[in-house]
Design a protein around this motif. Sequence first.
Motif, PDB file in Angstrom:
ATOM      1  N   LEU A 464       0.849  -1.189   0.000  1.00  0.00           N
ATOM      2  CA  LEU A 464       0.000   0.000   0.000  1.00  0.00           C
ATOM      3  C   LEU A 464       0.887   1.242   0.000  1.00  0.00           C
ATOM      4  O   LEU A 464       1.598   1.485   0.977  1.00  0.00           O
ATOM      5  CB  LEU A 464      -0.900  -0.002   1.236  1.00  0.00           C
ATOM      6  CG  LEU A 464      -1.835   1.198   1.400  1.00  0.00           C
ATOM      7  CD1 LEU A 464      -2.878   1.215   0.287  1.00  0.00           C
ATOM      8  CD2 LEU A 464      -2.517   1.169   2.767  1.00  0.00           C
ATOM      9  N   PRO A 465       0.890   2.035  -1.074  1.00  0.00           N
ATOM     10  CA  PRO A 465       1.747   3.231  -1.092  1.00  0.00           C
ATOM     11  C   PRO A 465       1.245   4.261  -0.083  1.00  0.00           C
ATOM     12  O   PRO A 465       0.033   4.352   0.139  1.00  0.00           O
ATOM     13  CB  PRO A 465       1.624   3.754  -2.522  1.00  0.00           C
ATOM     14  CG  PRO A 465       0.775   2.780  -3.257  1.00  0.00           C
ATOM     15  CD  PRO A 465       0.120   1.870  -2.283  1.00  0.00           C
ATOM     16  N   PRO A 466       2.131   5.050   0.539  1.00  0.00           N
ATOM     17  CA  PRO A 466       3.586   5.076   0.376  1.00  0.00           C
ATOM     18  C   PRO A 466       4.306   4.293   1.475  1.00  0.00           C
ATOM     19  O   PRO A 466       5.314   4.749   2.003  1.00  0.00           O
ATOM     20  CB  PRO A 466       3.887   6.562   0.490  1.00  0.00           C
ATOM     21  CG  PRO A 466       2.904   7.025   1.553  1.00  0.00           C
ATOM     22  CD  PRO A 466       1.662   6.174   1.386  1.00  0.00           C
ATOM     23  N   LEU A 467       3.805   3.119   1.825  1.00  0.00           N
ATOM     24  CA  LEU A 467       4.288   2.412   3.009  1.00  0.00           C
ATOM     25  C   LEU A 467       5.419   1.425   2.724  1.00  0.00           C
ATOM     26  O   LEU A 467       5.896   0.766   3.640  1.00  0.00           O
ATOM     27  CB  LEU A 467       3.123   1.692   3.695  1.00  0.00           C
ATOM     28  CG  LEU A 467       1.967   2.603   4.131  1.00  0.00           C
ATOM     29  CD1 LEU A 467       0.893   1.797   4.846  1.00  0.00           C
ATOM     30  CD2 LEU A 467       2.467   3.731   5.024  1.00  0.00           C
ATOM     31  N   GLU A 468       5.844   1.323   1.477  1.00  0.00           N
ATOM     32  CA  GLU A 468       7.013   0.508   1.162  1.00  0.00           C
ATOM     33  C   GLU A 468       8.263   1.353   1.394  1.00  0.00           C
ATOM     34  O   GLU A 468       8.364   2.466   0.864  1.00  0.00           O
ATOM     35  CB  GLU A 468       6.965   0.069  -0.298  1.00  0.00           C
ATOM     36  CG  GLU A 468       8.148  -0.770  -0.746  1.00  0.00           C
ATOM     37  CD  GLU A 468       8.054  -2.215  -0.298  1.00  0.00           C
ATOM     38  OE1 GLU A 468       8.118  -2.450   0.920  1.00  0.00           O
ATOM     39  OE2 GLU A 468       7.911  -3.093  -1.160  1.00  0.00           O
ATOM     40  N   ALA A 469       9.179   0.855   2.194  1.00  0.00           N
ATOM     41  CA  ALA A 469      10.430   1.595   2.410  1.00  0.00           C
ATOM     42  C   ALA A 469      11.297   1.470   1.167  1.00  0.00           C
ATOM     43  O   ALA A 469      11.560   2.445   0.463  1.00  0.00           O
ATOM     44  CB  ALA A 469      11.157   1.076   3.644  1.00  0.00           C
ATOM     45  N   SER A 470      11.773   0.275   0.889  1.00  0.00           N
ATOM     46  CA  SER A 470      12.545   0.046  -0.327  1.00  0.00           C
ATOM     47  C   SER A 470      12.121  -1.278  -0.948  1.00  0.00           C
ATOM     48  O   SER A 470      11.556  -1.320  -2.023  1.00  0.00           O
ATOM     49  CB  SER A 470      14.051   0.043  -0.028  1.00  0.00           C
ATOM     50  OG  SER A 470      14.792  -0.227  -1.194  1.00  0.00           O
ATOM     51  N   GLY A 471      12.402  -2.383  -0.220  1.00  0.00           N
ATOM     52  CA  GLY A 471      12.202  -3.702  -0.800  1.00  0.00           C
ATOM     53  C   GLY A 471      13.429  -4.063  -1.622  1.00  0.00           C
ATOM     54  O   GLY A 471      13.977  -3.226  -2.334  1.00  0.00           O
ATOM     55  N   THR A 472      13.885  -5.300  -1.499  1.00  0.00           N
ATOM     56  CA  THR A 472      15.035  -5.725  -2.293  1.00  0.00           C
ATOM     57  C   THR A 472      14.795  -7.054  -3.000  1.00  0.00           C
ATOM     58  O   THR A 472      15.599  -7.436  -3.846  1.00  0.00           O
ATOM     59  CB  THR A 472      16.304  -5.859  -1.419  1.00  0.00           C
ATOM     60  OG1 THR A 472      16.081  -6.812  -0.373  1.00  0.00           O
ATOM     61  CG2 THR A 472      16.706  -4.520  -0.812  1.00  0.00           C
ATOM     62  N   SER A 473      13.714  -7.751  -2.681  1.00  0.00           N
ATOM     63  CA  SER A 473      13.481  -9.052  -3.311  1.00  0.00           C
ATOM     64  C   SER A 473      13.342  -8.917  -4.821  1.00  0.00           C
ATOM     65  O   SER A 473      13.836  -9.767  -5.578  1.00  0.00           O
ATOM     66  CB  SER A 473      12.232  -9.707  -2.727  1.00  0.00           C
ATOM     67  OG  SER A 473      12.410  -9.999  -1.358  1.00  0.00           O
ATOM     68  N   GLY A 474      12.688  -7.866  -5.277  1.00  0.00           N
ATOM     69  CA  GLY A 474      12.536  -7.659  -6.710  1.00  0.00           C
ATOM     70  C   GLY A 474      13.864  -7.419  -7.407  1.00  0.00           C
ATOM     71  O   GLY A 474      14.043  -7.778  -8.580  1.00  0.00           O
ATOM     72  N   MET A 475      14.813  -6.797  -6.696  1.00  0.00           N
ATOM     73  CA  MET A 475      16.152  -6.619  -7.255  1.00  0.00           C
ATOM     74  C   MET A 475      16.817  -7.978  -7.472  1.00  0.00           C
ATOM     75  O   MET A 475      17.485  -8.211  -8.488  1.00  0.00           O
ATOM     76  CB  MET A 475      17.022  -5.797  -6.307  1.00  0.00           C
ATOM     77  CG  MET A 475      16.522  -4.423  -5.956  1.00  0.00           C
ATOM     78  SD  MET A 475      17.617  -3.659  -4.718  1.00  0.00           S
ATOM     79  CE  MET A 475      16.641  -2.239  -4.221  1.00  0.00           C
ATOM     80  N   LYS A 476      16.631  -8.876  -6.503  1.00  0.00           N
ATOM     81  CA  LYS A 476      17.233 -10.208  -6.597  1.00  0.00           C
ATOM     82  C   LYS A 476      16.598 -10.998  -7.730  1.00  0.00           C
ATOM     83  O   LYS A 476      17.291 -11.741  -8.441  1.00  0.00           O
ATOM     84  CB  LYS A 476      17.060 -10.926  -5.258  1.00  0.00           C
ATOM     85  CG  LYS A 476      17.784 -10.242  -4.109  1.00  0.00           C
ATOM     86  CD  LYS A 476      17.249 -10.675  -2.752  1.00  0.00           C
ATOM     87  CE  LYS A 476      17.801  -9.788  -1.651  1.00  0.00           C
ATOM     88  NZ  LYS A 476      17.073  -9.934  -0.381  1.00  0.00           N
ATOM     89  N   ALA A 477      15.288 -10.856  -7.894  1.00  0.00           N
ATOM     90  CA  ALA A 477      14.625 -11.545  -9.000  1.00  0.00           C
ATOM     91  C   ALA A 477      15.154 -11.031 -10.336  1.00  0.00           C
ATOM     92  O   ALA A 477      15.453 -11.826 -11.238  1.00  0.00           O
ATOM     93  CB  ALA A 477      13.112 -11.338  -8.903  1.00  0.00           C
ATOM     94  N   ALA A 478      15.284  -9.719 -10.477  1.00  0.00           N
ATOM     95  CA  ALA A 478      15.784  -9.144 -11.729  1.00  0.00           C
ATOM     96  C   ALA A 478      17.195  -9.624 -12.035  1.00  0.00           C
ATOM     97  O   ALA A 478      17.544  -9.865 -13.200  1.00  0.00           O
ATOM     98  CB  ALA A 478      15.748  -7.620 -11.649  1.00  0.00           C
ATOM     99  N   LEU A 479      18.022  -9.762 -11.009  1.00  0.00           N
ATOM    100  CA  LEU A 479      19.386 -10.258 -11.187  1.00  0.00           C
ATOM    101  C   LEU A 479      19.396 -11.655 -11.792  1.00  0.00           C
ATOM    102  O   LEU A 479      20.381 -12.051 -12.439  1.00  0.00           O
ATOM    103  CB  LEU A 479      20.103 -10.264  -9.831  1.00  0.00           C
ATOM    104  CG  LEU A 479      21.560 -10.718  -9.801  1.00  0.00           C
ATOM    105  CD1 LEU A 479      22.460  -9.682 -10.476  1.00  0.00           C
ATOM    106  CD2 LEU A 479      22.023 -10.967  -8.373  1.00  0.00           C
ATOM    107  N   ASN A 480      18.303 -12.390 -11.618  1.00  0.00           N
ATOM    108  CA  ASN A 480      18.200 -13.754 -12.121  1.00  0.00           C
ATOM    109  C   ASN A 480      17.263 -13.875 -13.316  1.00  0.00           C
ATOM    110  O   ASN A 480      16.821 -14.981 -13.650  1.00  0.00           O
ATOM    111  CB  ASN A 480      17.754 -14.676 -10.988  1.00  0.00           C
ATOM    112  CG  ASN A 480      18.836 -14.870  -9.944  1.00  0.00           C
ATOM    113  OD1 ASN A 480      19.775 -15.624 -10.162  1.00  0.00           O
ATOM    114  ND2 ASN A 480      18.722 -14.172  -8.817  1.00  0.00           N
TER     115      ASN A 480
END
Length: 567
Positions: A464-480
Motif C-alpha cells: 500500500l503506497p507510500p508504506l514501502e520503504a525500499s524492498g530488495t526481493s525484486g532486485m534479486k529476482a531481476a538479477l536472475n
Amino acid sequence: MAAGQPGGLDGSILRCRIAYLSMEIAIQPEMHTYAGGLGVLAGDTARTAADLDLPMVFLTLASHEGYLRQEIDDAGQQIDHPDPWTLADWATPLDAAVAVRIEGRPVWVRPWVHVLAGPGGHKVPILLLDTRLQVNDPADQMITDRLYGGDETMRLKQEMVLGIGGERLLAALGFAIETFHLNEGHAALLAAERLRRYPAGSVVQSSDCLRHDVEQVRSECVFTTHTPVEAGHDRFRYDTSMRLLGNFMELYELQLLAGTENLNMTRLALSLSGFVNGVARAHGATARRMFPGYRIRDITNGIHAGTWAHPAMARLFDEVAPGWRHAPEELVNADQLSDGRIWKAHQEAKAELIAYAAEKTGVLLRADLPLVGYARRMTGYKRLELIFSDLQRLRMIARDQPFQLVMAGKAHPRDTAGKELIRSLHENMRMLSPDLPAAFLGGYDMEVAKRFVSGADVWLNTPLPPLEASGTSGMKAALNGGLNLSVLDGWWAEAWVEGVTGWAITGDDPAGHADALYEKLSRTVLPLYFDNRERWIWMMKEALSKIGSRFNSQQMMRRYASEAYLR
C-alpha cells in the motif's frame, strides 16, 4: 587470532573505524540472527564491506533461539517454534565483557566474533552480543535469546544491550571508532551513551549547552530509517524506560531528545545523528513528511550480487562481465547474452524451485507455465491478499492463460492479523485449485529466498503506497532474469521502465490496484509470455542489465562511504 591484542582480536581487525549496529544481521543461513529484510540488508552490507575493503565492524545480538521457525498445519495456520542454533559452531568468544545496568543491577554482555573474509583477504568482524552468562540473573540471561521476543520490557532490554552494551564493548575491545551507523532506531541508545561521554558539555536545559553536546555526537552518528509505517517505530513508556534505565540519563534530557510522550527511538536517533537517510527516493520523501524539521536524505538499498545470483546465471556473468562480483556495474553488459543461454540458465533455477515446492508441499508445478512469485513479511500493508481480491476473475484469467503462484512469508508471533492472513491465503489457494496451481512454502529464510528469487518468472509486489520503504526481493529476482510486476513504491519507482524492466500496477486510488493488477496480468504479462517469447527474453536481459548493474550493495556502500562516513 594474534596474541596480545585487546579482546583477542588481531591488529588488522582493530583498525576498523566504522561501526554498524543492527538488531538483526543475516550472516549465514545456519546462524539464526535475522528475521527478514532488515537483517538481509545488514548481511549484504557486511559482505560488501568485505568485498570493498571497508574498515567496518558490525554488531548484533547473539539471538540463541533465533526469530521463528515457521510450521504450517493442514488448515494453513502458522505454528511458531523457537529456531535455536549453536553459537560456538560459528563464532569465537572474546576475552572481554562489559556491564549495562538494567533495573539497577549489572547485566554483563560478552561478545563473540564471526569474521567475514573478502576475496582480497580483507576481514570484517561481526560481534554477536551475548548475555547468556552464569554471572547474570537468570532473567537477564534470556535477553539475547529470542530476536524481537518478549514484551515491551524485554524489547527495551535488548535495545539497551545493543546500543549501550555495543558502544561500551567497542571501547573495551580497543576499537577507535569514528563513525557509528545505526541501522534503524533499535540502536539509538548508542548515541545517548556517546552523549554521556562528553561531560564538559553535559546536557542541561540550556539550549547552548545542548547544541554543543548534540553536535559532538552528531558528527559521529549516521542513522538509516527503514519504516514509513508509524506503528513500526519503537516507543517505550517513560515509566518503563526510567525503571530499566535508572540514572543512565535524566528524564528531561530524554524528553528533549526523544519526545515528551514516550521514549521514541526514531526521534532519539534523529536528534543525535548528523546524517540521516531513507532507503529509496520515494521513502526519503515519505520520511521527510513524517519528520519535518530534520534533514533526511535518501540512499537506495541494494543487494549483494554475488550472494543472490543463481550459479547458472553467475557462470554467464563471468563471461560477459568478469569483474561483476566486485563491480556489479559491469552487469550492464548482460544484455549481450544470447537468448538461448539466458533462458536455459533461468529454466535451471526454475526447475529447482519447482522441485523444492513439490518436496515441501506436494504441489506439482510445471516448467512450461509462467511462475509468479510473491514473498513478503505477513503484515497488512504489504497486501499479499490483493491478488485474491476477486477469486472468480482470477480463476477465469488462469483458465484462459494458465499460470502458477508460489508464496511465502512469516507473521510475527504476536501478529494475529498476519497469522490470519496466512490462513486466508491457504483457503484462497484451495478454492482456486485446480485452475490456479499454487504453493505456500513455509519456513521462509535466506536459503528458501534464494530459490524463490532465482526461479520465479514474475516477481509480484503489491504494498500500500507510500508504506514501502525500499524492498530488495525484486532486485534479486531481476538479477536472475525475473520480471517485476509491482506497485510504484519503494525502489521500483526508480527502476521501472514499462515494458522494459517490468510492469507497474498503477492508479492513484489504492482501491483500484486489484483491477489494475488483473488487467496488467491478463492483457500484457501472460500474453507476452505465451505469444512473444523473444520479447520476453529481451526484457529479461534488459531488467538484468539495467537493474543488476545499478541496484546493488556495492553502489549503495560507495554512496554511504562518500556521503555519510567521510563527512
